[in-house]
Design an enzyme around this catalytic site. Sequence first.
Site, short mmCIF file in Angstrom:
data_model
loop_
_atom_site.label_atom_id
_atom_site.label_comp_id
_atom_site.label_asym_id
_atom_site.label_seq_id
_atom_site.Cartn_x
_atom_site.Cartn_y
_atom_site.Cartn_z
N GLU A 156 0.85 -1.19 0.00
CA GLU A 156 0.00 0.00 0.00
C GLU A 156 0.88 1.24 0.00
OE1 GLU A 156 -3.38 0.28 -0.25
OE2 GLU A 156 -2.53 2.27 -0.55
N LYS A 213 8.12 -2.00 -1.72
CA LYS A 213 7.53 -1.15 -0.67
C LYS A 213 8.61 -0.48 0.19
CE LYS A 213 4.86 0.64 2.37
NZ LYS A 213 3.78 1.55 2.29
N CYS A 269 5.47 5.38 8.99
CA CYS A 269 6.13 4.57 7.95
C CYS A 269 7.62 4.83 7.78
CB CYS A 269 5.43 4.77 6.62
SG CYS A 269 3.78 4.09 6.62
C1 UDX Z 1 4.50 7.73 3.59
C2 UDX Z 1 4.58 7.46 2.08
O1 UDX Z 1 4.58 8.72 1.37
C3 UDX Z 1 3.45 6.56 1.61
O2 UDX Z 1 3.59 6.26 0.24
C4 UDX Z 1 3.46 5.27 2.44
O3 UDX Z 1 2.38 4.43 2.10
C5 UDX Z 1 3.41 5.58 3.93
O4 UDX Z 1 4.48 6.49 4.27
P1 UDX Z 1 3.00 9.29 5.17
O5 UDX Z 1 3.84 8.75 6.29
O6 UDX Z 1 1.52 9.32 5.33
O7 UDX Z 1 3.28 8.46 3.81
O8 UDX Z 1 3.45 10.81 4.91
P2 UDX Z 1 4.38 11.59 3.87
O9 UDX Z 1 3.56 12.61 3.20
O10 UDX Z 1 5.16 10.69 3.01
O11 UDX Z 1 5.37 12.35 4.88
C6 UDX Z 1 6.24 11.64 5.77
C7 UDX Z 1 7.10 12.59 6.57
O12 UDX Z 1 8.03 13.26 5.73
C8 UDX Z 1 6.33 13.69 7.30
O13 UDX Z 1 6.86 13.85 8.59
C9 UDX Z 1 6.59 14.94 6.48
O14 UDX Z 1 6.56 16.11 7.25
C10 UDX Z 1 8.01 14.66 5.96
N1 UDX Z 1 8.32 15.34 4.70
C11 UDX Z 1 7.66 15.01 3.55
C12 UDX Z 1 9.34 16.31 4.66
O15 UDX Z 1 9.98 16.62 5.68
N2 UDX Z 1 9.65 16.89 3.46
C13 UDX Z 1 9.02 16.58 2.31
O16 UDX Z 1 9.37 17.14 1.27
C14 UDX Z 1 7.98 15.60 2.36
#
Ligand code: UDX
Length: 445
Positions: A156, A213, A269
């Site tokens: 996923e 993944k 994640c």
């Molecule tokens: C992530 C993956 O994107 C997704 O595909 C997977 O299924 C689950 O893990 P998620 O944890 O929901 O999703 O959030 P995501 O938007 O990826 O952000 C993760 C972390 O990275 C957050 O703490 C966010 O603040 C940080 N982040 C994200 C940054 O610091 N900079 C960025 O440019 C993007």
Amino acid sequence: MSKVSVIGIGYVGLVTAVCLADADNKVVCIDKDLNKIEMLRNGNSPIFEPELEELITKNIEKKNLIFKTEIDDESLLSDTIFIAVGTPMIESTGRADLSYVFNVAEELGTRLGSLKGESLKTIVLKSTVPPGTTLKVKKIIESKMNGSINIVFNPEFLREGTAIKDTFYPDRIVFGAESEEPVEKLKTIYKKMVKQENPQFVSASINSAELIKYASNAFLATKISFINEIANLCELIGANVGDVAEGVGLDKRIGKSFLNAGIGYGGSCFPKDTRALDHLAGDHGHVFQLLKAVIDVNNMQKKRFVNKIKKVLDGVEGKRIGVLGLAFKQDTDDVRESIAIDIVDSLAEAGAKVSAHDPLAEKNAKVILSKHKNSIVYCDTPYDAAKKADALIIATEWDSFKKIDLEKIKKSMNKQIIFDGRNMLDAKEAVKLGFDYHSIGGYGN
Ligand code: UDX
């Protein structure tokens, strides 16, 4: 109309179940947590996710969603059974805890064993698991049932905050299987559910799909740690990481997304999956140098930020610090592995008095930060959090923080100092108003 069952109604399981139900499948949802199941039966979502609650209510009314606490006979009527239980990180070792997956496999196998003469079931594992696990799950189920199943690993990729959209419009749908037949069956289910004309399917071996993944999450985490290191360099040479990221990201081979410098990545994640992949490599005698650096950079990034605050304020003991954002990212109430929480924890530990505001995550944050309850007050608005503060921190990238009235904030603060950990604010305006404005990586220079 297909019958589908989903075991494990966490983020992934619930969103998958609801989207499948919305595509007119009859979906049986199974989770051992009675409180959660009762909430869902009443049409309430146990997690905040845009559009989710409306879809739950709609599909309960259409009788497409049923909620249960046990794998009963009705759950086993489905030909396709998804397993989406959690694989949390074991805190002491950093490895993935597979006990929930294996327990479900045992229970499911035992229950399937009692269904003599039934058709061949397709079991679809969606939980993020180290390569090799899906085949172990198959073995457990088959030995318990004394029969055979088709197994598919189907990772996923949904993001919290955009989970419904990601599920209806996925970039790709990955299948790891031993034969084509169950994959074809799943493609039919997915084609009916997604809202794209031609969804992109990827068929691979089970080991490859399991690695896809981990590799995807590790690569995204690498982009973030990379840009954070560039940001650290920007601060030393007087450059602006916002401009650098834009100039770099416009190269299509690199891409603009996940190049927002900040205080590091958190959530359920990236921290867990990067560490699990590092262990997996180690278990196979490979030192994954790059990934180790990604993890180290992420751990350092929040420490650098707290040190910067302590330096500028000449220590934080007894100081009032406003903190905007507690969730691990915007549009969620999730605080798991939230960097914002780590920062509040460090500041409170160092004797600061924190006034915190988050549009959604206050309730969850209170539980995790309960040991500091005498040092933290929770505020309903960003303006309340800034009142009489010696400094204001932006710790989560909530869109609404971009629209804050800086002039109003300025008047109510004790000292006009901002630490923008997400490069969210209009830096030029903040400086013009007379704020001592500190960003990440010279953003605003
Ligand atoms: C992530 C993956 O994107 C997704 O595909 C997977 O299924 C689950 O893990 P998620 O944890 O929901 O999703 O959030 P995501 O938007 O990826 O952000 C993760 C972390 O990275 C957050 O703490 C966010 O603040 C940080 N982040 C994200 C940054 O610091 N900079 C960025 O440019 C993007």
